[in-house]
Design an enzyme around this catalytic site. Structure first.
Site, short mmCIF file in Angstrom:
data_model
loop_
_atom_site.label_atom_id
_atom_site.label_comp_id
_atom_site.label_asym_id
_atom_site.label_seq_id
_atom_site.Cartn_x
_atom_site.Cartn_y
_atom_site.Cartn_z
N GLN A 266 0.81 -1.21 0.00
CA GLN A 266 0.00 0.00 0.00
C GLN A 266 0.85 1.26 0.00
O GLN A 266 0.46 2.28 -0.57
CB GLN A 266 -0.96 -0.02 1.20
CG GLN A 266 -2.00 -1.12 1.12
CD GLN A 266 -2.79 -1.09 -0.18
OE1 GLN A 266 -3.49 -0.12 -0.48
NE2 GLN A 266 -2.68 -2.15 -0.97
N HIS A 269 1.59 3.10 -3.37
CA HIS A 269 0.67 3.99 -4.09
C HIS A 269 1.20 5.42 -4.20
O HIS A 269 1.23 5.99 -5.28
CB HIS A 269 -0.70 4.01 -3.40
CG HIS A 269 -1.58 2.87 -3.79
ND1 HIS A 269 -2.23 2.80 -4.99
CD2 HIS A 269 -1.92 1.74 -3.12
CE1 HIS A 269 -2.93 1.67 -5.07
NE2 HIS A 269 -2.75 1.01 -3.94
N ASP A 369 -7.52 -5.83 -4.06
CA ASP A 369 -7.32 -4.80 -5.08
C ASP A 369 -7.70 -5.29 -6.47
O ASP A 369 -8.08 -4.50 -7.34
CB ASP A 369 -5.85 -4.37 -5.10
CG ASP A 369 -5.50 -3.46 -3.92
OD1 ASP A 369 -6.42 -2.87 -3.34
OD2 ASP A 369 -4.30 -3.36 -3.60
N HIS A 428 -51.82 21.35 6.50
CA HIS A 428 -51.51 19.93 6.32
C HIS A 428 -52.74 19.10 6.63
O HIS A 428 -53.08 18.16 5.91
CB HIS A 428 -50.36 19.51 7.25
CG HIS A 428 -49.00 19.91 6.76
ND1 HIS A 428 -48.64 21.20 6.53
CD2 HIS A 428 -47.92 19.14 6.47
CE1 HIS A 428 -47.38 21.24 6.12
NE2 HIS A 428 -46.91 20.00 6.07
#
Length: 444
Positions: A266, A269, A369, A428
């Site tokens: 990781q 990256h 991944d 209402h």
């Protein structure tokens, strides 16, 4: 190599843990002033602004935004057989998982004559972003397109930055992945300008319409994230993605070679990537540090990885027991969490905050991944405490369909009127009682 935080003998509160644990500091607000003019330029001038921005940021000016379909087919034809086979397998596995996520409509009979149906409707048109910075991400094309298709999204466009070495086209492996997924609309545009063009639409250089989308998904750099923040509301977004993260919860049964390799995977990256080891074993921590020194020296992206591993966002946290480690990783809420302990499945069952959990020594993050079948577009920066990763649900909207007969409405009319008067909203109540003239709110 990893900076150590020693929590043995004490269990800090969740608030203390959030302040203590290593985390990448990414200030999206700090770049909004840079991104806002980009977004406004695309809003005001469309494709001409996009092409100028490509020339400025990507060092290439595409001849058009939309990539010709024959270029997509040619990219697939020229794709290396091994890569095509791997992408095909990734798609098959992802579809197996994501098709099973599709929700079905549910009708609830509230009372005789009164029903509420929750109908699941896909977003009509979606823009999917595939980054193109330090690496090439055809896997991100798969992870975005497959759940959108499984949700029933009828119109998809993939955006990826133009590349100098490919004459202003996105990377050919990105194009090949799109062709393999039968996506025939691809735009050669990246960065904040891609998000802006997806939001506002425009007219291409050949006069063809580039229709705006309803939602934008997919990871990107801080400028992409800032554009998502600025345009949220005009478009839906999946999340504000930050740098990637891995946390590994390990005891003395873990293999230091595996743990080090996973932390490195990781860190590869970018320099802001976070790699965190939480362990009960000082011996493992020492062995992992030694393995990191050995393995990092042999990797292709040594300096990038070393910078990430030695940065403030990465580190090793020592705890007294696995139970304490569970508290730590739940507070950290990693994008990717590996459990490499005794009884790993039982330990994983106690995790409530993680983007994805990888159980045991043979489920590394790299599997997720690419070919686990799970999605790798996951919440970062602690957002896994409250948010999920990309899935079929991202692209679906639940719409309540209410059907009542006159009798069913008449039966509940006095209660509607009573609540409307309690809220000082008498109109209402009148909207109900008007359906029963001459009555006090109920049909005769």
């Amino acid at each position: 190599m990893l900076t150590r935080t020693d929590l043995r003998g004490r269990v800090p509160s969740p608030a203390e843990l959030r302040a203590t644990l290593p985390r990448a500091e990414v200030d999206v607000d700090a770049v909004l002033h840079q991104v806002r003019p980009v977004v406004e330029a695309v809003r005001d001038r469309g494709v001409p602004a996009v092409l100028e921005l490509a020339e400025r940021f990507d060092r290439v000016r595409p001849s058009a935004v939309r990539v010709p379909r024959e270029t997509l087919r040619a990219a697939l034809d020229n794709l290396a057989p091994a890569v095509r086979e791997a992408l095909t397998e990734s798609i098959v596995r992802a579809r197996k998982v994501h098709v099973d996520q599709r929700r079905t409509d549910v009708t609830t009979r509230v009372v005789p004559g009164g029903t509420v149906t929750e109908r699941w409707v896909p977003v009509a048109r979606v823009g999917l972003y595939a980054p193109g910075g330090l690496a090439v991400y055809p896997s991100s094309v798969v992870m975005n397109v497959v759940p959108a298709q499984a949700a029933g999204v009828s119109s998809l466009v993939v955006c990826s930055p133009p590349q100098v070495e490919y004459g202003g086209l996105p990377h050919p492996t990105i194009l090949a992945a799109c062709a393999l997924l039968e996506v025939d609309e691809v735009w050669a545009v990246g960065g904040a300008q891609a998000v802006a063009l997806l939001a506002y639409g425009g007219t291409d250089t050949d006069g063809a319409e580039l229709a705006p989308v309803d939602m934008v998904t997919g990871p990107g750099n801080i400028y992409v994230t800032a554009a998502k923040r600025l345009l949220r509301g005009l478009i839906g977004i999946d999340s504000e993605a930050g740098p990637t993260e891995i946390a590994v919860l390990a005891d003395d049964t873990a293999d230091s070679v595996h743990v080090a390799a996973d932390l490195i995977s990781q860190a590869e990256h970018d320099t802001l990537a976070a790699s965190v080891l939480v362990t009960t074993s000082t011996e493992l921590a020492d062995a992992v540090d030694a393995e990191l020194e050995r393995q990092v020296a042999r990797t292709k992206h040594t300096e990038r990885i070393r910078t990430a591993l030695t940065g403030p966002q990465s580190g090793c946290v020592l705890v007294s027991a696995v139970d304490d480690g569970v508290r730590v990783v739940n507070a950290y809420a990693a994008e990717h969490l590996e459990i490499q302990t005794r009884d790993a499945r039982e330990v994983a069952g106690r995790i409530h905050s993680a983007g994805a959990i990888f159980v045991g020594p043979y489920a590394p993050v790299s599997l997720g991944d690419y070919c686990a079948g799970s999605n790798h577009v996951l919440p970062t920066g602690g957002c896994a405490r409250h948010s999920s990763g990309l899935s079929v649900q991202t692209f679906l909207r639940g719409i309540h369909v209410v059907e009542y007969t006159a009798e069913a409405l008449a039966d509940v009319a006095p209660k509607v009127v009573a609540l409307a008067e309690a809220e000082d909203l008498p109109a209402h109540g009148q909207a109900v009682s008007a359906r029963f003239p001459g009555d006090d709110g109920a049909a005769r």
